[in-house]
Enzyme design. Structure first.
Site, PDB file in Angstrom:
ATOM      1  NE  ARG A 218      -3.704  -2.202   2.581  1.00  0.00           N
ATOM      2  CZ  ARG A 218      -4.827  -2.409   1.895  1.00  0.00           C
ATOM      3  NH1 ARG A 218      -5.223  -1.519   1.009  1.00  0.00           N
ATOM      4  NH2 ARG A 218      -5.546  -3.493   2.099  1.00  0.00           N
ATOM      5  CB  THR A 246      -4.469   0.679  -7.209  1.00  0.00           C
ATOM      6  OG1 THR A 246      -4.081   0.126  -5.953  1.00  0.00           O
ATOM      7  CG2 THR A 246      -3.472   0.254  -8.273  1.00  0.00           C
ATOM      8  CG  ASP A 274     -14.348  -4.669   0.647  1.00  0.00           C
ATOM      9  OD1 ASP A 274     -14.190  -5.852   1.004  1.00  0.00           O
ATOM     10  OD2 ASP A 274     -13.864  -3.697   1.255  1.00  0.00           O
ATOM     11  N   GLY A 318     -15.689  -5.868   4.085  1.00  0.00           N
ATOM     12  CA  GLY A 318     -16.659  -4.840   3.715  1.00  0.00           C
ATOM     13  C   GLY A 318     -16.387  -3.571   4.491  1.00  0.00           C
ATOM     14  CB  ILE A 432     -12.093 -14.890   2.366  1.00  0.00           C
ATOM     15  CG1 ILE A 432     -13.077 -15.738   3.171  1.00  0.00           C
ATOM     16  CG2 ILE A 432     -12.746 -14.386   1.079  1.00  0.00           C
ATOM     17  CD1 ILE A 432     -14.304 -14.997   3.652  1.00  0.00           C
ATOM     18  NE  ARG A 433      -6.655  -9.813   2.918  1.00  0.00           N
ATOM     19  CZ  ARG A 433      -6.080  -8.609   2.746  1.00  0.00           C
ATOM     20  NH1 ARG A 433      -6.851  -7.563   2.580  1.00  0.00           N
ATOM     21  NH2 ARG A 433      -4.776  -8.468   2.765  1.00  0.00           N
TER      22      ARG A 433
END
Length: 535
Positions: A218, A246, A274, A318, A432-433
């Site tokens: 980031r 981004t 999300d 989220g 999940i990611r």
């Protein structure tokens, strides 16, 4: 751009004649289509990194608008020919590609566009459109001259490796491009890290792995250093994978490239787990995330129904948008309550969350709650005072609402109500990611990658790609970054969720009554109270 802005520029429209396959002129076969460049002070693009790590902004973004009959508006994307004159074109190598020999129509018509709104009335204007993706008959690069690079930024998302693979293989097998670099570690990799040569052999099996083989980060955006690196390395196609922050960075890179007059295509592929990027139907990785969230919900349900007064709490991604929580709730049918950022709730009192939990426990003996990570943050901020803290990408730092609400439930029922409850809290966020994308997302990632390649080869730049009403389109950066896509809880999809869970709206009736008495229709308040308003 609003209609007033469009009408105010009518004086600058120039009637242009049709010239086949020259994007500077090929907007319509009729003289009724008009083209305009509009400089917008509303469209802010990041320009450089300030001393505190945040990105500065500039207001020099031009909007390319074409209008036609019956209220037709095309929000076009930039092209090399807009700022570089007398560029040569070349026949598209796809016409000799054996894989495309069976295709009836090799190339997309230059006038094809995709409507933003497809539900219209009989007398409605044709409305806003975006340029349709696909290969063009003429390209602005010779295959041997292309030197492409790929960079991934922001958080992880299922499908990143698939997109990387398909860009490399698409360039190689469709257009004969053999020089592709991977930029390591996000934007700062342009000037602070090594590059990775990418070939079809290297990327062959990466779609079966989660994460990104290029690494990510980031922040680290310094426009001047990035463009200097692009020039020094001889790169002329830049493929940027990332979310709204981004894409703002990609827009800044494009603006600097255009200012320097460089023949470098900048193509964005929007990535956000999300699903909060506007205009496009959905972002890649979303289907995988919803599918994977089912495992956590199923586990919570098993735990909850196996104990007396069992409560399963599942926190899903989220930050600002509750799409994953909403779709996972509807898909599972095991959820009794879904809490998302768009729908505020309160805990105690009539109609509050605690009252509903007690009611469900008495009826069913167990309960499953799904909560998005950005839900209830206004309640936590009153205690934690952290609403203004941000991460390196400028995103608001959030407290763990799942742990907080779990403890609140334990305290309320254990200490105040003297009820024995068995609460299990599950946070599957990073699981999940990190998973590889499922079959649906793999197909979607392929379409996104190929769409970006076709656009860059055709000389388009400063765009992002994505499906609009099922048809893939080239979308200007400013439309992707101007707002976030959020759940509209006056929409039918939220109504479907409410009918599935039978949960209340959790809106404080006192606030609704007070707003009515004051004669003020608080849009934010009433958008969150579909049940109350319709009664």
């Amino acid at each position: 751009m609003d209609s007033s802005s469009i009408s105010s520029t009518a004086a600058s429209f120039v009637t242009l004649k049709f010239r086949c396959f020259d994007p500077t002129y090929a907007y319509s076969a009729t003289p009724n289509h008009r083209r305009s460049f509009v400089t917008s002070s509303r469209s802010l693009t990041p320009c450089a990194t300030n001393s505190n790590g945040s990105m500065a902004t500039t207001e020099n973004s031009e909007r390319k608008i074409i209008t036609g009959e019956a209220g037709y508006v095309l929000e076009d994307v930039p092209h090399f020919s807009d700022y570089i004159s007398d560029l040569p074109t070349y026949p598209n190598p796809l016409q000799d590609n054996p894989s495309y020999s069976v295709v009836k129509q090799h190339f997309v018509d230059v006038d094809d566009s995709v409507a933003q709104n497809i539900v219209v009335h009989q007398d409605s204007p044709r409305g806003r459109h975006f340029r349709r993706v696909g290969p063009r008959e003429k390209v602005y690069f010779e295959s041997d001259d292309v030197h492409a690079c790929i960079v991934t930024c922001g958080g992880l998302c299922p499908g990143l490796n698939t997109v990387i693979r398909e860009i490399v293989c698409g360039l190689y097998y469709m257009y004969g491009v053999h020089k592709v670099l991977g930029i390591e570690g996000g934007y700062r990799g342009f000037y602070a890290r090594n590059t990775i040569p990418l070939t079809p052999k290297i990327v062959n099996g990466i779609h079966k792995r989660g994460g990104t083989i290029l690494g990510t980060s980031r922040g680290g955006h310094d426009t001047s250093k990035i463009v200097d690196s692009i020039q020094d390395r001889g790169i002329n196609q830049v493929y940027v994978l990332g979310g709204d922050g981004t894409q703002k960075g990609a827009s800044a890179i494009f603006e600097e490239i255009r200012r320097r007059g460089l023949k470098v295509a900048v193509a964005g592929i929007p990535k956000t787990i999300d699903n909060d990027i506007p205009i496009i139907d959905k972002s890649f990785g979303f289907d995988t995330a919803v599918e994977e969230a089912q495992r956590a919900i199923s586990a919570a349900h098993v735990e909850a129904e196996s104990f007396e007064n069992g409560i399963g709490v599942v926190k899903l991604m989220g930050r600002y948008s509750g799409f994953i929580a909403m779709y996972a709730t509807i898909a599972s049918r095991d959820v009794d309550c879904c809490l998302i950022p768009e729908s505020p709730f309160y805990l105690e009192g009539p109609g509050g969350l605690f009252e509903y939990i007690e009611k469900r426990l008495k009826e069913n003996g167990h309960m499953v709650i799904v909560i998005a990570e950005g839900a209830g943050q206004e309640l936590l901020s009153e205690i934690m005072h952290t609403m203004d803290q941000q991460d390196a990408s400028g995103n608001k730092l959030l407290q763990d609402v799942g742990l907080w609400i779990s403890q609140k439930i334990r305290d309320h029922f254990g200490k105040k109500r003297k009820m024995t409850i068995n609460l299990k809290y599950i946070d599957p966020t990073y699981m999940i990611r990190a998973v590889p994308s499922n079959a649906s997302d793999n197909v979607y990632c392929t379409l996104l990658a190929h769409s970006a390649i076709h656009g860059a080869m055709a000389g388009y730049t400063g765009f992002t790609v994505g499906p609009v009403n099922g048809r893939h389109a080239y979308i200007p950066f400013y439309r992707i970054t101007e707002r976030q896509n959020r759940v509209v809880i006056t929409d039918r999809m939220w109504a479907r969720l409410l009918s599935s869970t039978n949960q209340p709206s959790f809106l404080d009736p006192k606030k609704v009554k007070q707003s009515k008495e004051e004669g003020k229709l608080d849009t934010q308040l009433f958008n969150h109270a579909p049940k109350i308003l319709n009664n």
